[in-house]
Enzyme design. Structure first.
Site, short mmCIF file in Angstrom:
data_model
loop_
_atom_site.label_atom_id
_atom_site.label_comp_id
_atom_site.label_asym_id
_atom_site.label_seq_id
_atom_site.Cartn_x
_atom_site.Cartn_y
_atom_site.Cartn_z
N ARG A 42 0.84 -1.17 0.00
CA ARG A 42 0.00 0.00 0.00
C ARG A 42 0.90 1.25 0.00
NH1 ARG A 42 2.17 1.96 3.87
NH2 ARG A 42 0.86 3.77 3.66
N GLY A 43 0.21 2.43 -0.15
CA GLY A 43 0.99 3.66 -0.26
C GLY A 43 1.17 3.97 -1.75
N ALA A 44 0.95 5.24 -2.11
CA ALA A 44 0.88 5.61 -3.54
C ALA A 44 2.09 5.19 -4.36
CB ALA A 44 0.61 7.10 -3.67
N ARG A 94 -7.59 -0.62 -6.75
CA ARG A 94 -7.99 0.41 -5.78
C ARG A 94 -8.11 1.72 -6.57
NH1 ARG A 94 -4.43 1.01 -0.57
NH2 ARG A 94 -6.33 2.02 0.28
N GLN A 141 -2.03 2.43 10.10
CA GLN A 141 -0.76 2.55 9.36
C GLN A 141 0.27 3.33 10.18
OE1 GLN A 141 -3.80 2.80 8.01
NE2 GLN A 141 -3.80 2.36 5.81
N ASP A 148 -2.14 10.74 -2.12
CA ASP A 148 -2.49 9.67 -3.06
C ASP A 148 -2.81 10.24 -4.43
OD1 ASP A 148 -2.75 6.93 -1.53
OD2 ASP A 148 -3.27 8.59 -0.19
N ASN A 152 -5.56 12.35 0.46
CA ASN A 152 -4.68 11.50 1.26
C ASN A 152 -5.52 10.76 2.29
OD1 ASN A 152 -1.95 10.63 1.90
ND2 ASN A 152 -2.12 11.83 3.77
N LYS A 153 -4.87 9.97 3.13
CA LYS A 153 -5.52 9.13 4.12
C LYS A 153 -6.57 9.89 4.94
CE LYS A 153 -5.14 5.71 4.58
NZ LYS A 153 -6.11 4.77 3.95
#
Ligand code: MRU
Length: 354
Positions: free
Chosen positions: A44-46, A80, A183, A224, A234-235
């Site tokens: 995960r993570g852009a 995603r 996270q 993201d 973002n998150k």
């Protein structure tokens, strides 16, 4: 250790669902295994998703052909929806399909190598900016995980903390736990511990109050998707931290590679936000669980990429940017500057990332 890489005809990742209890390497030999790893956030993570998308297509090119291959590519790029890097990485590799599997793999490895180089560039540029804005020993607050686990090595926003620590110039780090999948508490805490960087965890809701109480000099997060007008996706929880930073008059910094800047998306309202399962929030209870939110450009003090520092026009002339004497103008290297490739300021409130 790289978070994701190609190894003897398959993709190998650090299984982030097992951290921090276990450092487990997963070998992904089929498109289904890769897509499942993306959907359940084993990777995960852009930036890491960009590499996963590209390597996924390289894997598909070796295993499938014709219609099966077309379907595999589509399944990978849509695993995603929110992080632009996933589809972008997949499409970049897919553009070489006509040349054969080796050309596709070469393109995917180029995406990997670029993200590795991007991390160190962002770390250095971001550290320079933080010291410029905050002076020595800055106390940072970060949200979600933006370290090596979200990229290949190094990371984005957390790479700035690593660089400040390397320069012996870091004051402290507060990492928000980042509900519901933690996270921050699981991955950022693990990375900071591995690096020997002292830190404190906070619950997500504590951030704005810690800022108001004067315990934070700057907020530093990843992204993201950065829209053409400077809105940052973002998150979930990032927007609340940006509001807290604005109220406290401290810098809100976004660190992300150019591969996360999406000029085809005009603003945050145009971004598909992933809504994840309710049981991630609480088992057996109905829950709203958007995985990301939109921070409007006027709350962003600066965007730091591997190539430039961008000051969304909306925040110039007030708050921390003005306090640090940062002025306007389009520039790739060196001092911070507003976006506008033409050096001029776009219409007040709207920023066009050129
Ligand atoms: O749902 P996740 O864990 O993939 O969300 C990740 C984030 O929001 C990160 O902050 C972002 O991808 C930047 S990673 C360098």
């Amino acid at each position: 250790m790289r978070t994701i890489d190609w190894a003897d005809g398959a993709i190998e990742i650090v299984d982030q669902t097992a951290l921090p209890a276990q450092t487990r390497i997963l070998r992904l030999s089929t498109v289904e295994e890769l897509v499942s790893a993306v959907r359940r956030l084993a990777v995960r993570g852009a930036p890491a998703l960009g590499v996963a998308g590209a390597l996924g297509v390289a894997l598909a090119a070796r295993l499938h052909g014709g219609e099966e291959l077309r379907v595999a590519v589509h399944t990978i790029e849509t695993a995603r929806p929110t992080a632009v890097n996933l589809a972008r990485g997949a499409r970049r590799a897919a553009a070489r399909l006509a040349e054969g599997p080796d050309a596709v793999l070469a393109e995917a490895l180029a995406v990997r190598d670029e993200e590795i180089a991007n991390s160190s560039a962002m770390g250095r540029r971001g550290a320079d900016l933080v010291l410029q804005l905050c002076g020595g020993a800055p106390r940072l607050l970060t949200h979600c995980n933006t370290g090596a686990l979200a990229a290949v090595v190094g990371g984005t926003a957390l790479a700035v903390a690593f660089e400040l620590h390397r320069r012996d110039a870091l004051g402290s780090v507060i990492a928000s736990e980042t509900r519901p999948l933690l996270q921050g508490a699981r991955l950022t805490a693990w990375e900071l511990g591995q690096a020997g960087i002292p830190f404190r965890l906070s619950v997500d809701g504590a951030g704005p109050f810690l800022m108001a109480r004067g315990e934070v000099d700057a907020v530093i997060v990843g992204a993201d998707r950065i829209c053409a007008n400077g809105d940052v996706v973002n998150k979930i929880g990032t927007y609340a931290h940006a509001l807290g930073a604005a109220a406290a008059g401290i810098p809100f910094l976004v660190v992300a590679p150019e591969s996360t800047v999406d000029m085809d998306t005009p603003d945050g309202a145009a971004v598909e936000i992933e809504d994840r399962a309710a049981d991630e929030v609480a088992a057996g209870l109905p829950a709203a669980n958007p995985a990301f939110d939109v921070t409007p450009h006027h709350l962003v003090t600066a965007i730091v990429t591997d190539r430039r520092v961008v000051m969304p026009a909306g925040s110039l002339g007030s708050g921390p940017a003005a306090a640090a004497g940062l002025s306007g103008g389009g520039a790739d290297d060196g001092d911070a500057a507003p976006v506008g490739g033409d050096g001029g300021h776009p219409a007040a409130g709207a920023t066009q990332l050129a």
